[in-house]
Every structure is written in structure tokens, then in C-alpha cells.
Scaffold this active site. Structure first.
Site, PDB file in Angstrom:
ATOM      1  N   ARG A 138     -27.326  38.620 -12.416  1.00 47.36           N
ATOM      2  CA  ARG A 138     -26.148  38.374 -12.798  1.00 47.36           C
ATOM      3  C   ARG A 138     -25.806  36.820 -12.744  1.00 47.36           C
ATOM      4  NH1 ARG A 138     -27.029  43.329 -13.220  1.00 47.36           N
ATOM      5  NH2 ARG A 138     -24.864  45.003 -12.756  1.00 47.36           N
ATOM      6  N   PHE A 139     -27.150  36.068 -12.866  1.00 47.95           N
ATOM      7  CA  PHE A 139     -26.765  34.646 -12.761  1.00 47.95           C
ATOM      8  C   PHE A 139     -26.669  33.967 -14.130  1.00 47.95           C
ATOM      9  CE2 PHE A 139     -28.335  30.960 -10.054  1.00 47.95           C
ATOM     10  CZ  PHE A 139     -27.226  31.065  -9.170  1.00 47.95           C
TER      11      PHE A 139
END
Length: 213
Positions: A191-192
Site C-alpha cells: 500500500r506504498f
């Protein structure tokens, strides 16, 4: 029921400042082309969010019909809920959700009605059935039953046989969204995600900055 907490890996493909086109409209055109090449269903589908005179936000999906350096164009019934909202408040947001590519583009801007010639050209390109539907429907207004719409359509089909010229209704036309900001979002593992946003400046250039995921 499938768990809503399952984790999806968005992959390692990134989006870097040195690789992105410094013209955000050109970059958008590239991503749109790649969505078309990936055979995404309705790659030109976009969610448009408006705010009406009472401050009530509403979102719906429409199709992008035109794109150039000045903005993003779509068509609608001017008397529909979105049409009335745009007259009350021309500020809009657009979202292109290309989930299969783990990408999305978010646009904030101002909607401006195009000239009649532009609306005429879009209407002329519609299939005749869609042209008649624009006449038959008072978009967003309640109706007692489907059969009423079907009866209107049948009457219009009798009035305008296949191949007959159908004039554009005055209530139907196109808008252009002139963007003030365009954000390109590329999914990444953990989720970066990568987020690059262009903001329009007064001198006609764009400011590029990275946003935290």
C-alpha cells in the site's frame, strides 16, 4: 461472503518524476491509450462528482467523449440532476478507475458548457437509437413505469425511421472540464503507492509534486 479484509498486492511497477510526461494532458492520453490496449471495459468511463445548489454531493459514471490540451469533455442532459448541479456550481471532480492496471487518475476542475457546434458534432456521432433516447428521456426525473418510456421511444422511432436525420434536443449538449489539478496514482506493494499531482499555475504551466500514499 468473501472477506473484505483480504490483502491484494498492487505490484512493484512505480511512477517516477523523471519518467512522467511533464504535460499532464499528454500523460493522461498515454495512460488512456494503455487502458484501451489492455482491453479494459469502457476505458473512457469516468466518475464525475458534482455539488448541487443545496450543497449535496452526487457521483455517477459518464463517458469521456473528447480530450485535448484544454480539458475533458462529456455530454449530458442539461436538465438532469448533474446538469442542474453544474449550473449551480461548476466545480467538479473526475475519477478514472483503471483497477486492472492498478491505476487511477483524479482530476479537479471547472465545467464549462461548450458551444452549440461542438454539441451538434457529438450528437451527430451517436447511434440513432441513442439520439432518440436523448429525446425520449427527461433524465433524472421520476416516471411511473418503464412502459411509458418504451411508448415514447416507439413513437420517436415511427417519427424518425432508420437513417433519418435526428436533430439535437436543446436540452442536450456537452461540457468541458478545465482541470486545475490532475493526480496520477500508481498502486505499489505494501500500500506504498505512488502519487504524482500536477497543479495548474496562472502562467499556463504546471507544478508537479509527489504526494505521500
Amino acid at each position: 461472503m468473501e472477506s473484505l479484509t483480504r490483502h491484494t498486492d498492487y505490484g512493484a511497477k512505480g511512477l517516477n518524476e523523471i519518467d512522467i510526461n511533464q504535460n499532464p494532458m499528454a500523460q493522461f492520453a498515454t495512460w488512456l491509450h494503455e487502458a484501451e490496449q489492455a482491453e479494459i471495459f469502457e476505458p473512457n468511463a469516468m466518475v464525475i462528482s458534482t455539488v448541487d445548489a443545496d450543497g449535496q454531493p452526487t457521483s455517477r459514471t459518464v463517458l469521456l467523449k473528447g480530450l485535448d490540451d484544454t480539458g475533458f469533455e462529456f455530454v449530458t442532459n442539461y436538465e438532469s440532476r448533474k446538469g442542474k448541479s453544474l449550473r449551480a456550481n461548476p466545480s467538479v471532480a473526475l475519477l478514472f478507475p483503471w483497477y486492472a492496471l492498478k491505476r487511477q487518475v483524479m482530476i479537479v476542475g471547472t465545467a464549462v458548457a461548450t458551444d452549440a457546434a461542438t454539441s451538434d458534432a457529438y450528437f451527430a456521432r451517436r447511434p440513432q437509437g441513442a439520439q432518440l433516447a436523448a429525446w425520449a428521456s427527461d433524465q433524472s426525473e421520476p416516471i411511473a413505469r418503464r412502459e411509458i418510456l418504451d411508448e415514447r421511444m416507439a413513437a420517436l422511432e415511427a417519427q424518425y425511421p432508420e437513417g433519418t436525420h435526428v436533430p439535437r434536443p436543446e436540452k442536450w449538449g456537452s461540457f468541458r472540464v478545465v482541470p486545475s489539478s490532475i493526480e496520477f496514482w500508481q498502486g505499489r506493494s505494501k500500500r506504498f503507492h505512488d502519487r504524482l499531482r500536477f497543479t495548474a499555475l496562472d502562467d499556463g504551466t504546471w507544478k508537479l509534486e509527489r504526494l505521500q500514499p
